[in-house]
Enzyme design. Structure first.
Site, short mmCIF file in Angstrom:
data_model
loop_
_atom_site.label_atom_id
_atom_site.label_comp_id
_atom_site.label_asym_id
_atom_site.label_seq_id
_atom_site.Cartn_x
_atom_site.Cartn_y
_atom_site.Cartn_z
CG LEU A 37 -1.94 -1.09 1.34
CD1 LEU A 37 -2.79 -0.88 2.59
CD2 LEU A 37 -2.83 -1.16 0.11
CE LYS A 38 3.24 6.97 -3.89
NZ LYS A 38 2.97 8.05 -2.93
CG LEU A 39 0.54 3.76 3.68
CD1 LEU A 39 0.97 3.31 5.06
CD2 LEU A 39 -0.95 3.54 3.47
CD GLU A 94 -0.29 9.49 -1.74
OE1 GLU A 94 -0.43 10.71 -1.85
OE2 GLU A 94 0.82 8.93 -1.79
N GLY A 95 -2.26 4.49 -3.46
CA GLY A 95 -2.03 3.58 -4.57
C GLY A 95 -1.18 2.42 -4.11
#
Length: 284
Positions: A24-26, A166-167
């Site tokens: 997970l992009k945080l 975010e992505g």
């Protein structure tokens, strides 16, 4: 290591073979956290600055880790069910006074164990060591959610979109940690939101506009970027031309050509702060 931006989530064999780890992009502050025993913890920002004095709860949690442990991580804030990047920009005193703000350190890589530099190991091995090192560590320090299943990662991204995820960051499982750059073994995919907006004005020549000034339905105003392609500029000029009023000066965007009648456009919003990219004029 810094991942390169991509527009498509790579398949499991898309980063040179050997598999891919999807994380997970945080939305937070990237930092490398050093546990230093009797000395205060050091939270190194991308610029090399120590963030520990600004985030005492995180520094205290890192200080309790075994001396010599080094984590690559994201320092995040959580408020009302969402990641709240803006809270990280407040003063330490303001955060302390906000009882509904929770800080966290989400670790996504392990760079060193006590007495051992592990950066040359493959990511798959570093991930196992990271999970073992943090197995009994309570919040605010946690390992990032990660999987080797692309479909599962995409499902996570959709399910957690409302929390501010975010992505995805996608990493070759065989990749060592190279401090000077990730090349194409680490990539990041950032979710973009497609929205409709009202065209308020054009910038550049009316016959070949450079960009659109757009107003979203929530009141936010954006100037599109990057510059319109020749094909886009020609199409926008053809449709918007009959709707243009006299040139005017916009306080934020300089000389513009305002529209005198409504014209709708589709755009994508990406990143932080958001960047608006023109997609097309709406046919309706």
């Amino acid at each position: 290591m810094r991942p390169a931006a991509v527009t498509v989530v790579p398949p499991a064999d898309g980063l040179g073979g050997g598999g891919v780890q999807y994380e997970l992009k945080l939305d937070g502050f990237r930092c490398v956290a050093f546990a230093r025993g009797d000395r205060p913890a050091f939270l190194q920002s991308r610029s090399g600055r120590d963030l520990a004095p600004e985030f005492p709860p995180i520094a205290a949690a890192v200080a309790r880790l075994p001396e010599g442990l080094v984590l690559d991580a994201e320092l995040v804030a959580w408020r009302k069910g969402r990641f709240a990047f803006e809270e990280l920009l407040h003063t330490r005193q303001a955060r302390a006074a906000a009882t509904d703000v929770v800080l966290g350190l989400i670790a996504f890589d392990l760079l060193a164990l006590p007495g051992r530099d592990v950066r040359r190991l493959p990511l798959a091995d570093r991930r196992r060591l990271l999970l073992a090192a943090l197995a009994d560590v309570p919040p605010p320090i946690q390992p990032v959610m990660a999987t080797t299943d692309r479909a599962e990662a995409l499902e996570w991204m959709d399910q957690l979109a409302d929390t501010g995820v975010e992505g995805l960051v996608c990493k070759a499982l065989a990749s060592p940690y190279r401090p000077r750059g990730a090349g194409r073994t680490w990539v990041k995919y950032r979710r973009s939101d497609t929205l409709d907006a009202t065209v308020r004005a054009l910038t550049g020549p009316a016959a070949r506009p450079h960009a659109l000034v757009l107003r979203l339905d929530d009141g936010r105003v954006f100037l599109t970027t990057p510059r319109l392609t020749p094909v886009q500029a020609r199409e926008v000029a053809q449709v918007a031309g009959p709707l243009l009023g006299p040139p005017a000066t916009d306080p934020d965007h300089g000389q513009v050509h305002p529209l005198t009648a409504p014209l709708r456009a589709e755009l994508t919003l990406t990143g932080r702060p958001p960047t608006a990219t023109f997609v097309r004029l709406r046919g309706d």
